[in-house]
Design an enzyme around this catalytic site. Sequence first.
Site, PDB file in Angstrom:
ATOM      1  N   HIS A 155       0.867  -1.185   0.000  1.00  0.00           N
ATOM      2  CA  HIS A 155       0.000   0.000   0.000  1.00  0.00           C
ATOM      3  C   HIS A 155       0.900   1.229   0.000  1.00  0.00           C
ATOM      4  CE1 HIS A 155       0.931   0.946   4.196  1.00  0.00           C
ATOM      5  NE2 HIS A 155       0.677  -0.309   4.508  1.00  0.00           N
ATOM      6  N   ASP A 269      -2.585 -19.341  12.091  1.00  0.00           N
ATOM      7  CA  ASP A 269      -1.422 -19.895  12.788  1.00  0.00           C
ATOM      8  C   ASP A 269      -1.463 -19.510  14.268  1.00  0.00           C
ATOM      9  OD1 ASP A 269       1.377 -20.235  13.745  1.00  0.00           O
ATOM     10  OD2 ASP A 269       1.746 -20.708  11.633  1.00  0.00           O
ATOM     11  N   SER A 284       2.861  -5.037   6.801  1.00  0.00           N
ATOM     12  CA  SER A 284       2.394  -4.687   5.460  1.00  0.00           C
ATOM     13  C   SER A 284       3.491  -4.998   4.447  1.00  0.00           C
ATOM     14  CB  SER A 284       2.049  -3.199   5.387  1.00  0.00           C
ATOM     15  OG  SER A 284       0.961  -2.905   6.219  1.00  0.00           O
TER      16      SER A 284
END
Length: 325
Positions: A155, A269, A284
């Site tokens: 992003h 997980d 990110s």
Amino acid sequence: MTIKKIMAAITATVLCFMLSAAALAESLVPGGGAVGIRMTTDGVVVAGISEVETSSGKRSPAADAGLKKGDVITRLGGSEIATAQDFKAALSALDGSKTTVTFERGGKQKQLNITPAQGTDGAWKLGLWLRDGISGVGTLTFYDPATGVYGALGHCISGDDGEALPLGDGGIYGAEIVGIVQGTVGAPGQLDGKTDAAAFLGDIRINCGCGIFGTADFDGETMDTGEFETGPATIRCTLEGSQTREYGIEIKKVYSSSEGTTVMLTVTDPELIALTGGIVQGMSGSPIIQNGRLVGAVTHVFVNDPTSGYGVSIEDMLRYAQHVS
């Protein structure tokens, strides 16, 4: 070492799908390592609006004019503004009369009139807190050994309005993760990183909705690229030091349109959930691997559910990577 400017032909606010699609690279080196990110803006960012203490009381010229937090100032009066030093010099030349301020907001250029206020120290002021640089830690998504191009974050580096900040100069650096703030409902967590400013890895040439892109030189085995499908997958990230590991996730939904492909994902997980609470800031750009192929990157976390978030496809990221030169 000179860091190259962003290409004039591409602006940071253009969305990924507006570029012509590139064929997927046959193989890329998947990332997962933490990188320090330092970027200057082309202009100065309004970090806050303040008041000026004058002989007749408090005034806020910036608020009166209509400036807002997140605006990027590119001109004050007749002076071009690229850095905080440029702004300081232009401000010192003001004499108290009305002048113009040119800025970017929401990807559009705007102009307002502003009248400085004279502080009790005799200086003319506008009532602004400014910044011209951004720093932080993110995750490398991929490296293309054939071209030397990398992609990270998934992003843009954005202002308060969510729009990509205009890129001045930037670079990525070696970094280590030194701590974790767990994510909870309503409070996204984060990875605390330590950047080594002496370990320059590569430049930043594009800052857009699909991530940051530039050139660098990384080692690693390549992996074929592919497309998302619902079902089990893994993400590769660094949670301690420089050790990269894979953790299980589930691709819940795939959203494809002319605007690109995104997915909704959930962390499955138990170890990752125990360590971070799910997806946290700094993750990110973590590559998403499915069926032995690199298919995308983690982009955002749900504020109300840190175990869930969104991802962007590797194909969408490669649309921008092809324009790095």
